[in-house]
Every structure is written in structure tokens, then in C-alpha cells.
Write an enzyme that holds these catalytic residues in place. Structure first.
Site, PDB file in Angstrom:
ATOM      1  CB  CYS A   2      -0.900   0.025   1.237  1.00  0.00           C
ATOM      2  SG  CYS A   2      -1.852  -1.500   1.452  1.00  0.00           S
ATOM      3  CB  SER A  52      -7.054  -6.067  -1.846  1.00  0.00           C
ATOM      4  OG  SER A  52      -7.771  -4.889  -1.572  1.00  0.00           O
ATOM      5  CB  ILE A  53      -2.116  -8.874  -0.349  1.00  0.00           C
ATOM      6  CG1 ILE A  53      -1.457  -7.812  -1.238  1.00  0.00           C
ATOM      7  CG2 ILE A  53      -1.356 -10.194  -0.412  1.00  0.00           C
ATOM      8  CD1 ILE A  53      -1.355  -8.180  -2.696  1.00  0.00           C
ATOM      9  N   GLY A  74       2.564  -2.944   3.954  1.00  0.00           N
ATOM     10  CA  GLY A  74       3.430  -4.105   4.089  1.00  0.00           C
ATOM     11  C   GLY A  74       2.668  -5.383   4.336  1.00  0.00           C
ATOM     12  CD  GLU A  75       0.937  -8.452   2.713  1.00  0.00           C
ATOM     13  OE1 GLU A  75       0.352  -9.022   3.660  1.00  0.00           O
ATOM     14  OE2 GLU A  75       0.341  -7.949   1.746  1.00  0.00           O
ATOM     15  CG  ASP A  98      -1.319  -8.039   7.505  1.00  0.00           C
ATOM     16  OD1 ASP A  98      -2.285  -7.409   7.025  1.00  0.00           O
ATOM     17  OD2 ASP A  98      -0.188  -8.023   6.989  1.00  0.00           O
ATOM     18  N   GLY A 362      14.541 -13.078  -5.414  1.00  0.00           N
ATOM     19  CA  GLY A 362      15.720 -13.629  -4.758  1.00  0.00           C
ATOM     20  C   GLY A 362      16.631 -12.570  -4.172  1.00  0.00           C
TER      21      GLY A 362
END
Length: 628
Positions: A2, A52-53, A74-75, A98, A362
Site C-alpha cells: 500500500c 488488497s492481498i 506491508g505484510e 494482518d 531472490g
């Protein structure tokens, strides 16, 4: 993923104009195409743009719970475990995402909540009961956060600089020290900003502002140490390493939207895909971009990995010389950014977004496991430095280095001048120069006398030297890696990935930067990171059960952009025009005669100044947007 923004009055709870917050988040709409929100109360305003995740229909932001309100980017990968713990403590949740964990977590633990979070994040939490604004950034600096104190006494913050630029009280005054930093490093590091007065909250720090107490300095809540050494056999430590890598990958595979991975065919992305395939019941979606340029196209390697793990693979050939994207990058980076691989990173992010909303990368393995060639050079040079007294070394190698001709045109073994001068210098000084794009001597010629005077002795390399000398470390390699983790990783690599992925509405996740994995790698003996000239040695050895040797041990390629050729062809007029640029001439930052000489020498073939011209062009275009 976001975009966030907000305004806080530390001295008195004056009203916040919602339209100002709305303008700040509108400037960052690309970061959150799925929704927006603005909330204000006496003395505070928070704004949010949502990608939206998780919990797609719920978890609107800014989110409130009693006296608390939060806007968050973030997450939190361990939110389910934290949620269960908080429920046992009596918390009542009304959403499935979350974000709400931050509100109940703050109520339960206060600032120590941060130590419990495993994720990438930047958030602002307001506590009306205590009159507190709490800003926090994740350990590695994956997610950005800018802030500034304005003339009306307010504190404004935003994910990107353009969010602050939307505030009418921000004065756009350039900071000449940031220009020195950019010319030296190719990016503006996290302890600097092109706009005077604007700051970036450092990675692993928080800023807690209490009403009527002013704005304090940020406080560090996480740090990385290379001071300890793990013990055990290579086999045992390799199993631990793989275990941490698996945890990092699996924790980042939680999403309520299509998920995939970038796959270049190199070690790092191939390792991520291998561990994703191991954990997934469905075929992993992978994407690759290739170039029609011999020696720089990795599509065959990526396809081999895709076949090995039966991924749903998609490859696309792109033009490495797509100069039309330059202005797109300038817009999304705000500050000048001269890592030319950003062009290809943007292209692979756009390709991934056509198929998924979340992509694993990675990034991070080279920094944490000594994968860059410069680590090998630094280690070899340190061994030579240890063979003779510093006085003899400075006199002998210094004299040879000054006498040896500069030969950029020659084969690499004959380009000894840089190595000789590096051996004459102390290790931290030599490494600080090695990571730079230009030397202090080059910048002394390029900057105008007025700009050099305004610097007041500031030199970009000094932050690297200070970081290496203060590093909690045992070895020269430790110190170099520590400095890169503190400066290069957030300033260049993670900025590049964040801005290019967010530009297309894609969430990029970095499983190899899971903090537990990073902390473990910092304890590995030097010989298990860099062994026999092979970087990432233990990682490669441990992955031999997953990947073939021609993937693990082939030379590193990376994204290549032919900028030197551009400035002799498609961008030749642009190079010559730099010396006449109105914004550069009026700024007084540069010696314009030197700029003209650099452009002329490059176009004629007398020298290769492609990287310097690219820097100057990105500086000029960014300056036009910021100050023009």
C-alpha cells in the site's frame, strides 16, 4: 502492499485538513489501486491507498480500534500466530487480515510489538489516549517511509517523497550533500534526501512523537551483528541454512490473490522457485524477461529451472534499450536513481503483474552471503595489506598506482591502477571507494567550486567508513557486508524493487531477507560465505540436491542496459544537451565545462563515460521534476 501518508501536530491538536491528506495519498495512487481512505481527528490525519492481498473485502484502512488508529504498508507474515496469542490474551478481532494485529499488539506490548513482527512494513499508529504518533519501519528497510517537519509545526509523513511534495507547505529547497551522495553512489542513501529537511526513517528504527514534547530522533529497535560465529560442520550448518530459507519462502506464500515468482535462472531466484515448488501443491507461476543480446540472455537457464520444477512459466523478450521508460522511472523514484538495472526490473515487474499480484524475488542473498565480486576483491586485498606495514604499503603501492596509466579500454587484468591505489589505502577507505560510481577526485572536477564549498567537508564515502569501523564484526568481510546491509541494500536494491513493483501495482516479497535467515548468515564462518573465491559457498553447496551445477556455479549475469552505446547513438544529443540544461546551469551544482568535456570525450570514443552521463541525465531529469 500500500501507500500511506499523514499529518500530526505535536505541539497542539490543531485541526487537520482532510483534503491535504487526500492529496498526499492521491499522489501515491499507484501503490494502492484497490481502495483509499482518509481519517482525521483533532491534531492528526491518516491516509491510505490499498493493494488488497489478504482479507480482500475486509481490513479497510486507516483502521481504528478504540483510541487507536493505524495506516500500514506491508505484510506481517506471522500475523496468524500473533493473532492467536492476542486472542488468548482477550483481544477481540473483527477482521481476518494482518492490519488489526498492529492495533491489538500495540495495546498489549507497546513499542516492543516490533520485535515480535516478522515481515516488511512501514506504519503510522496514533494513540489518542496518550497523544502519541508512532512511526516504524521494518528491519531491512523493505518498505519506505519519509517524513518532514513543516512551517506550521506539523509533522507530515508518506511512503514516497511525492506524497510529501503534494503538501503545499513543503519548501522545495535542494540539499547539496544529497547531490554529492548521488554522484558518488548512484542513489541517494537513506540518511539523505534531495529536498532539504526531508528525512527517511532508517531501517530497523521507530519514531515515537509525544504531544507537547517535540519531535525526537528516531530510535533503533533492531540491529545486525557479525560478532558471533556459529559452530558445526558444513553439512550441519547447511541444513540450518536450508531450514531458514524454507521458512522464509513458505511464510511469504500466504496470499488471497495470485502469487508467483521472478525467475532469472540465477542461483537466488532459482532457489526461491525450488523451495516454492517443494511447498506448493499447484504449479508455481514464474516469469522471465530475456534480451536479444548474446551473453546477457538468461532465458534458457530460466527455462531449464522451470522444466525441472514443472512451473507455469512465461517468458518475454524485451528491448534492453527502451529509453522511453526513463521518464517513467524518474517519476516513480522521485530522487535521482542511476542503477540502470531499474529499467529491466520495471519490465519484469510489469510482466509479472499481468499474471499475478504477488511475486517472490531472490533479493538479499548476495549481501548476506558475500555473492558480489567486490567481496572477493576486498578479501584478497586485505590479505595483501596484512603482509606489510601500512607505511611501506602506502608508499609502495601508492607510488605505483599514481604512475600506472588509467586503462579502462584494456582487458581487466591490465587495469591495475585501481587495485594498486586500493592496496595503498586502508581497507575501509578502499571498500568505500569500491562501492562508488565516481571517485572523490572525479567529483572534485565535476562539482562547481560553490558546491564544493557548500558541502563543508561532507564526503559520501565517509558514511561507509564509519559503518565499517562501527560494525559489530570480527573480519574485514564482515565489516564490508555489514556496511552494505546498512547502506546499499535499503538505498539501492530495496528502493529499486519497491518503486518498480509498486509502479505497476505488484507486491514483491523477499524471502531471502527473512530476518531469522539474515541473522543466521551473519554468524557463518567467513569460509562458508566466501570459499576459494566462490561467494554464497554454503548456500550453493546446500542447494546441490535441488539445482544442477550449471545453474549454481555459472558466472553471475544480472540485468544489463547498454547505456554507453545509448550515449553514442539514441541519447547522443541528450548527452551534449546536459551541458546546456537550464536546471543544471541555474542550480550552480556542476562545472558545466567539465560536463561538456565528459559528453564530448564519450561521443568521440576517447573515453567511456556512459555511467557518469547516465547519472547526470537522471540528476537533470529528477531536478526538473523536483525544482523545475
Amino acid at each position: 502492499m500500500c501507500g500511506i501518508a499523514g499529518i500530526f501536530h505535536p505541539e497542539t491538536p490543531k485541526p487537520v485538513d482532510p483534503s491535504r491528506v487526500a492529496a498526499m495519498i492521491a499522489a501515491q495512487a499507484h501503490r494502492g489501486p484497490d481502495g483509499e481512505g482518509v481519517w482525521t481527528a483533532p491534531g492528526v490525519g491518516l491516509g491510505h491507498r490499498r493493494l488488497s492481498i489478504i482479507d480482500l473485502e475486509g481490513s479497510p484502512q486507516p483502521m481504528r480500534s478504540g483510541a487507536l488508529a493505524v495506516t500500514y504498508n506491508g505484510e506481517i507474515y506471522n500475523f496468524a500466530e500473533l493473532r492467536a496469542d492476542l486472542i488468548r490474551r482477550g483481544a477481540v478481532f473483527v477482521t481476518e487480515g494482518d492490519t488489526e494485529v498492529l492495533l491489538h499488539g500495540w495495546r498489549a506490548w507497546g513499542p516492543s510489538l516490533l520485535e515480535r513482527l516478522n515481515g516488511m512494513f512501514a506504519f503510522a499508529l496514533h494513540d489518542a489516549d496518550t497523544g502519541t504518533l508512532f512511526l516504524a519501519r521494518d528491519r531491512m528497510g523493505v518498505k519506505p517511509l519519509h517524513y518532514v517537519e513543516l512551517s506550521d509545526g506539523s509533522l507530515a509523513f508518506a511512503s514516497e517523497l511525492k506524497g510529501l511534495l503534494a503538501h503545499p507547505l513543503l519548501r522545495r529547497v535542494p540539499d547539496v550533500t544529497a547531490i554529492e551522495d548521488f554522484l558518488a553512489l548512484g542513489y541517494v542513501p537513506d540518511d539523505a534526501c534531495m529536498i532539504a529537511g526531508v528525512r527517511k526513517l532508517p531501517a530497523g528504527h521507530f519514531l515515537q512523537v509525544q504531544r507537547w514534547q517535540g519531535v525526537p530522533r528516531p530510535r533503533r529497535w533492531w540491529s545486525l551483528s557479525f560478532a558471533d560465529r556459529a559452530t558445526g560442520s558444513a553439512k550441519a550448518l547447511g541444513e540450518q541454512l536450508l531450514g531458514h530459507m524454507r521458512d522464509g519462502v513458505r511464510s511469504r506464500m500466504v496470499a488471497d490473490v495470485p502469487l508467483g515468482a521472478f525467475l532469472s535462472g540465477g542461483v537466488d531466484s532459482s532457489a526461491v522457485v525450488a523451495l516454492m515448488a517443494e511447498a506448493s501443491k499447484a504449479a508455481v507461476r514464474t516469469c522471465t524477461i530475456g534480451f536479444d543480446e548474446a551473453g546477457h540472455d538468461e532465458r534458457d537457464h530460466a527455462a531449464a529451472v522451470a522444466r525441472r520444477f514443472a512451473t507455469d512459466h512465461h517468458a518475454q523478450v524485451v528491448r534492453p534499450d527502451d529509453a522511453a521508460l526513463i521518464d517513467t522511472l524518474v517519476h516513480h523514484f522521485d530522487e535521482p536513481f542511476a542503477d540502470a538495472s531499474a529499467l529491466a526490473t520495471y519490465q519484469v515487474a510489469a510482466l509479472a503483474r499481468s499474471r499475478v499480484t504477488v511475486a517472490l524475488s531472490g533479493d538479499g542473498a548476495d549481501e548476506m552471503l558475500a555473492g558480489y565480486r567486490r567481496y572477493r576483491f576486498q578479501a584478497a586485498e586485505e590479505r595483501v595489506r596484512g603482509l606489510m606495514p601500512a607505511r611501506w604499503r602506502r608508499a609502495g603501492f601508492g607510488t605505483l598506482g599514481r604512475l600506472y596509466p588509467k586503462a579502462d579500454w584494456a582487458p581487466r587484468p591490465l587495469r591495475a591502477k585501481t587495485t594498486l591505489l586500493a592496496l595503498a589505502a586502508d581497507g575501509d577507505e578502499a571498500y568505500a571507494r569500491a562501492v562508488g560510481v565516481t571517485t572523490p577526485e572525479q567529483r572534485a572536477r565535476l562539482l562547481s567550486p560553490a558546491a564544493r564549498h557548500a558541502l563543508g567537508g561532507h564526503r559520501a564515502e565517509d558514511r561507509y567508513i564509519a559503518a565499517m569501523r562501527a560494525a559489530p564484526a570480527r573480519d574485514a568481510l564482515d565489516r564490508a557486508q555489514y556496511a552494505d546491509m546498512m547502506i546499499w541494500l535499503p538505498g539501492d536494491i530495496l528502493t529499486k524493487v519497491d518503486r518498480t513493483s509498486m509502479a505497476v501495482g505488484l507486491e514483491a516479497r523477499e524471502p531471502l531477507l527473512d530476518h531469522r535467515l539474515v541473522e543466521f548468515c551473519a554468524t557463518l564462518p567467513v569460509a562458508m560465505r566466501l570459499h576459494g573465491g566462490e561467494g554464497k559457498w554454503l548456500m550453493k553447496r546446500s542447494l546441490e540436491r535441488y539445482l544442477p551445477r550449471d545453474i549454481l556455479y555459472r558466472p553471475k549475469m544480472g540485468f544489463v542496459t547498454p547505456i554507453s552505446a545509448w550515449f553514442r547513438n539514441a541519447l547522443a544529443d541528450e548527452a551534449e544537451g546536459l551541458a546546456r540544461s537550464r536546471i543544471l546551469v541555474e542550480s550552480g551544482w556542476l562545472d558545466m565545462a567539465e560536463v561538456a568535456r565528459i559528453a564530448a570525450d564519450h561521443r568521440s570514443g576517447r573515453a567511456d563515460h556512459g555511467r557518469t552521463l547516465w547519472q547526470l541525465m537522471m540528476l537533470e531529469r529528477s531536478a526538473r521534476r523536483l525544482f523545475g
